[in-house]
Design a protein around this motif. Structure first.
Motif, mmCIF file in Angstrom:
data_model
loop_
_atom_site.group_PDB
_atom_site.id
_atom_site.type_symbol
_atom_site.label_atom_id
_atom_site.label_comp_id
_atom_site.label_asym_id
_atom_site.label_seq_id
_atom_site.Cartn_x
_atom_site.Cartn_y
_atom_site.Cartn_z
ATOM 1 N N LEU A 70 -92.620 -54.620 -35.963
ATOM 2 C CA LEU A 70 -93.916 -54.777 -35.292
ATOM 3 C C LEU A 70 -94.094 -53.663 -34.283
ATOM 4 O O LEU A 70 -93.223 -53.401 -33.467
ATOM 5 C CB LEU A 70 -93.971 -56.134 -34.579
ATOM 6 N N ASP A 71 -95.228 -53.001 -34.340
ATOM 7 C CA ASP A 71 -95.487 -51.889 -33.435
ATOM 8 C C ASP A 71 -96.696 -52.176 -32.549
ATOM 9 O O ASP A 71 -96.659 -51.969 -31.350
ATOM 10 C CB ASP A 71 -95.722 -50.618 -34.243
ATOM 11 N N THR A 72 -97.771 -52.696 -33.137
ATOM 12 C CA THR A 72 -99.036 -52.873 -32.437
ATOM 13 C C THR A 72 -99.589 -54.273 -32.665
ATOM 14 O O THR A 72 -99.552 -54.768 -33.784
ATOM 15 C CB THR A 72 -100.070 -51.847 -32.953
ATOM 16 N N VAL A 73 -100.106 -54.880 -31.584
ATOM 17 C CA VAL A 73 -100.782 -56.177 -31.697
ATOM 18 C C VAL A 73 -102.116 -56.073 -30.965
ATOM 19 O O VAL A 73 -102.160 -55.652 -29.812
ATOM 20 C CB VAL A 73 -99.948 -57.324 -31.093
ATOM 21 N N SER A 84 -90.233 -55.507 -31.759
ATOM 22 C CA SER A 84 -90.172 -54.122 -31.280
ATOM 23 C C SER A 84 -91.568 -53.630 -30.896
ATOM 24 O O SER A 84 -91.876 -52.448 -31.021
ATOM 25 C CB SER A 84 -89.569 -53.224 -32.359
ATOM 26 N N ILE A 85 -92.406 -54.541 -30.411
ATOM 27 C CA ILE A 85 -93.779 -54.199 -30.033
ATOM 28 C C ILE A 85 -93.807 -53.039 -29.041
ATOM 29 O O ILE A 85 -92.978 -52.964 -28.139
ATOM 30 C CB ILE A 85 -94.534 -55.419 -29.459
ATOM 31 N N LYS A 96 -86.437 -49.781 -28.108
ATOM 32 C CA LYS A 96 -87.690 -49.273 -28.674
ATOM 33 C C LYS A 96 -88.591 -48.667 -27.607
ATOM 34 O O LYS A 96 -89.633 -48.136 -27.919
ATOM 35 C CB LYS A 96 -88.444 -50.399 -29.399
ATOM 36 N N GLY A 97 -88.234 -48.748 -26.337
ATOM 37 C CA GLY A 97 -89.044 -48.176 -25.265
ATOM 38 C C GLY A 97 -89.921 -49.208 -24.594
ATOM 39 O O GLY A 97 -89.766 -50.402 -24.784
ATOM 40 N N ASP A 98 -90.867 -48.730 -23.797
ATOM 41 C CA ASP A 98 -91.758 -49.593 -23.037
ATOM 42 C C ASP A 98 -92.880 -50.148 -23.907
ATOM 43 O O ASP A 98 -93.207 -49.612 -24.955
ATOM 44 C CB ASP A 98 -92.390 -48.814 -21.884
#
Length: 76
Positions: A12-15, A33-34, A59-61
């Protein structure tokens, strides 16, 4: 958004939250991992303290995109 709605979604990247979303329950993103969360209305008024617990840190901020007058931006 119910508890654990996006839990364990490692790709998952974007919601983009639906306009009718009023609350984010606990552990919504646990194990995900949003990286980008978009809240486009001003109806979101409850964010549980554990909503973002367990996000994969490597995965970062997480970037929150919301209207200036939205509740999330008022509390952060």
């Amino acid at each position: 958004m119910p508890s654990y709605a996006f839990a364990e979604t490692k790709n998952l990247d974007t919601v983009k939250l639906p306009i009718a979303c009023e609350e984010l329950k606990d552990n919504v993103f646990n194990g995900s991992s949003i990286k980008w969360l978009e809240e486009s209305s001003e109806r979101l008024t409850l964010i549980d303290q554990d909503t973002f617990t367990g996000i994969l840190k490597d995965k970062g901020d997480v970037t929150l995109c919301a209207p200036k007058t939205s509740y999330p931006l008022q509390i952060w």
